[in-house]
Design a protein around this motif. Sequence first.
Motif, PDB file in Angstrom:
ATOM      1  N   LYS A   5      -2.215   1.740  28.337  1.00 31.91           N
ATOM      2  CA  LYS A   5      -2.848   0.929  27.072  1.00 31.91           C
ATOM      3  C   LYS A   5      -2.256   2.925  26.065  1.00 31.91           C
ATOM      4  O   LYS A   5      -3.334   3.604  26.321  1.00 31.91           O
ATOM      5  N   PRO A   6      -1.256   2.950  25.838  1.00 32.63           N
ATOM      6  CA  PRO A   6      -1.353   4.202  25.103  1.00 32.63           C
ATOM      7  C   PRO A   6      -1.965   4.062  24.662  1.00 32.63           C
ATOM      8  O   PRO A   6      -2.508   3.244  23.242  1.00 32.63           O
ATOM      9  N   ARG A   7      -2.204   5.456  23.982  1.00 31.31           N
ATOM     10  CA  ARG A   7      -3.404   5.784  22.745  1.00 31.31           C
ATOM     11  C   ARG A   7      -2.929   6.301  21.648  1.00 31.31           C
ATOM     12  O   ARG A   7      -3.550   6.236  20.998  1.00 31.31           O
ATOM     13  N   TRP A   8      -1.376   6.639  21.519  1.00 34.04           N
ATOM     14  CA  TRP A   8      -0.554   6.857  20.473  1.00 34.04           C
ATOM     15  C   TRP A   8      -0.003   6.052  20.402  1.00 34.04           C
ATOM     16  O   TRP A   8       1.429   6.024  21.053  1.00 34.04           O
ATOM     17  N   LEU A   9       0.188   5.900  18.758  1.00 37.29           N
ATOM     18  CA  LEU A   9       1.301   5.049  18.419  1.00 37.29           C
ATOM     19  C   LEU A   9       2.744   5.973  17.658  1.00 37.29           C
ATOM     20  O   LEU A   9       1.583   7.122  16.916  1.00 37.29           O
ATOM     21  N   LEU A  10       3.636   5.061  16.691  1.00 37.29           N
ATOM     22  CA  LEU A  10       4.284   5.590  15.816  1.00 37.29           C
ATOM     23  C   LEU A  10       4.834   4.247  15.069  1.00 37.29           C
ATOM     24  O   LEU A  10       4.930   2.964  15.648  1.00 37.29           O
ATOM     25  N   LEU A  43      -5.724  15.247   7.257  1.00 39.68           N
ATOM     26  CA  LEU A  43      -5.007  14.526   7.929  1.00 39.68           C
ATOM     27  C   LEU A  43      -3.213  14.498   7.769  1.00 39.68           C
ATOM     28  O   LEU A  43      -3.405  15.074   6.246  1.00 39.68           O
ATOM     29  N   SER A  44      -2.704  14.312   8.611  1.00 44.04           N
ATOM     30  CA  SER A  44      -1.456  13.722   8.735  1.00 44.04           C
ATOM     31  C   SER A  44      -0.479  12.481   7.783  1.00 44.04           C
ATOM     32  O   SER A  44       0.224  12.579   7.395  1.00 44.04           O
ATOM     33  N   ILE A  45      -1.980  11.850   7.691  1.00 49.58           N
ATOM     34  CA  ILE A  45      -1.493  10.147   6.982  1.00 49.58           C
ATOM     35  C   ILE A  45      -2.611  10.218   6.446  1.00 49.58           C
ATOM     36  O   ILE A  45      -3.326  10.081   6.717  1.00 49.58           O
ATOM     37  N   THR A  46      -2.820   9.819   5.337  1.00 51.91           N
ATOM     38  CA  THR A  46      -3.922   9.622   4.290  1.00 51.91           C
ATOM     39  C   THR A  46      -2.905   8.585   2.918  1.00 51.91           C
ATOM     40  O   THR A  46      -1.793   8.069   2.805  1.00 51.91           O
ATOM     41  N   PRO A  47      -4.415   7.864   2.775  1.00 43.90           N
ATOM     42  CA  PRO A  47      -3.758   7.015   1.789  1.00 43.90           C
ATOM     43  C   PRO A  47      -3.549   6.839   0.307  1.00 43.90           C
ATOM     44  O   PRO A  47      -4.426   7.707   0.335  1.00 43.90           O
ATOM     45  N   VAL A  48      -2.845   6.742  -0.110  1.00 41.87           N
ATOM     46  CA  VAL A  48      -2.441   6.575  -1.692  1.00 41.87           C
ATOM     47  C   VAL A  48      -2.687   5.688  -2.541  1.00 41.87           C
ATOM     48  O   VAL A  48      -2.393   4.135  -2.152  1.00 41.87           O
ATOM     49  N   SER A  49      -3.062   6.107  -3.809  1.00 38.49           N
ATOM     50  CA  SER A  49      -3.600   5.168  -4.505  1.00 38.49           C
ATOM     51  C   SER A  49      -2.429   3.874  -5.289  1.00 38.49           C
ATOM     52  O   SER A  49      -1.629   5.433  -5.756  1.00 38.49           O
ATOM     53  N   GLN A  95       0.891  -1.138   0.036  1.00 37.18           N
ATOM     54  CA  GLN A  95       0.300   0.126  -0.332  1.00 37.18           C
ATOM     55  C   GLN A  95       1.028   1.162  -0.405  1.00 37.18           C
ATOM     56  O   GLN A  95       2.216   1.038   0.025  1.00 37.18           O
ATOM     57  N   TYR A  96       0.004   2.272  -0.042  1.00 40.45           N
ATOM     58  CA  TYR A  96       0.774   3.147  -0.171  1.00 40.45           C
ATOM     59  C   TYR A  96       0.296   4.678   0.047  1.00 40.45           C
ATOM     60  O   TYR A  96      -0.967   4.564   0.374  1.00 40.45           O
ATOM     61  N   TRP A  97       1.195   5.621   1.578  1.00 41.51           N
ATOM     62  CA  TRP A  97       0.369   6.723   2.189  1.00 41.51           C
ATOM     63  C   TRP A  97       1.352   8.046   1.950  1.00 41.51           C
ATOM     64  O   TRP A  97       2.825   7.575   1.327  1.00 41.51           O
ATOM     65  N   LEU A  98       0.633   9.133   2.427  1.00 39.88           N
ATOM     66  CA  LEU A  98       1.414  10.301   2.163  1.00 39.88           C
ATOM     67  C   LEU A  98       1.380  10.757   3.651  1.00 39.88           C
ATOM     68  O   LEU A  98       0.486  10.354   4.220  1.00 39.88           O
ATOM     69  N   MET A  99       2.531  10.426   3.635  1.00 39.34           N
ATOM     70  CA  MET A  99       2.710  11.623   5.707  1.00 39.34           C
ATOM     71  C   MET A  99       3.451  12.708   5.285  1.00 39.34           C
ATOM     72  O   MET A  99       4.210  13.137   4.628  1.00 39.34           O
ATOM     73  N   TYR A 101      -7.109  10.337  15.921  1.00 39.88           N
ATOM     74  CA  TYR A 101      -7.283   8.773  15.717  1.00 39.88           C
ATOM     75  C   TYR A 101      -7.308   8.240  14.265  1.00 39.88           C
ATOM     76  O   TYR A 101      -6.835   7.047  14.292  1.00 39.88           O
ATOM     77  N   GLN A 102      -7.928   8.972  13.131  1.00 41.95           N
ATOM     78  CA  GLN A 102      -8.091   8.631  11.802  1.00 41.95           C
ATOM     79  C   GLN A 102      -6.083   8.208  11.198  1.00 41.95           C
ATOM     80  O   GLN A 102      -6.172   6.987  11.118  1.00 41.95           O
ATOM     81  N   ALA A 103      -5.459   8.764  12.001  1.00 42.68           N
ATOM     82  CA  ALA A 103      -4.358   8.786  10.894  1.00 42.68           C
ATOM     83  C   ALA A 103      -3.988   7.877  12.164  1.00 42.68           C
ATOM     84  O   ALA A 103      -2.963   6.916  11.269  1.00 42.68           O
ATOM     85  N   ARG A 104      -3.756   7.978  13.535  1.00 37.60           N
ATOM     86  CA  ARG A 104      -3.517   6.704  14.087  1.00 37.60           C
ATOM     87  C   ARG A 104      -3.812   5.560  13.192  1.00 37.60           C
ATOM     88  O   ARG A 104      -2.921   4.971  14.000  1.00 37.60           O
TER      89      ARG A 104
END
Length: 161
Positions: free
Chosen positions: A101-106, A141-147, A9-13, A41-44
């Motif tokens: 139970k961390p809320r945020w990931l990397l 959003l800071s992260i979005t899918p790219v086709s 898959q591909y992403w724009l970050m 939350y959606q970007a996470r």
Amino acid sequence: MTHPPTAKQYWLMKSEPEECSIDDALRAPGATVAWTGVRNYQARNFMRDGMRIGDGVLFYHSSCPEPGIAGIARVASDTRPDPTQFDPSSPYFDPKSPADKPRWLLRDVQALKKTRLIGLPEMRATPDLADMVVLQRGSRLSITPVSEAHWRFITEEMANR
């Protein structure tokens, strides 16, 4: 239990170049940087549920005089807790995120190469990119899918002009 392999898959970050530019990422050990500070939350969830090691990344400079795609990278790690959520001196501190139970990931992102800057006006003026998520009205959003089609067009047609 093993999961069947999924298609790449591909992403724009998005990254603010003052915090981490493509040049900074290329200079980092192994050209790899921890993608910290995601507080949506959606970007996470894209990082947690959608991304896989090896996925392609369009490294996008945001919140700067000339926003746009500045490089090509790849997802280089699985998710882990973002330590900035626990650091009171960090602008990304989240006092409501429990340590157990961390809320945020990397994820780690490995910069592969710098491209010419493909700015937002050029992207908007390119019919082949018209339905790209980052170009949609209200998309912040800071992260979005790219086709795959957008990825190929950008990496094969635009990045080396």
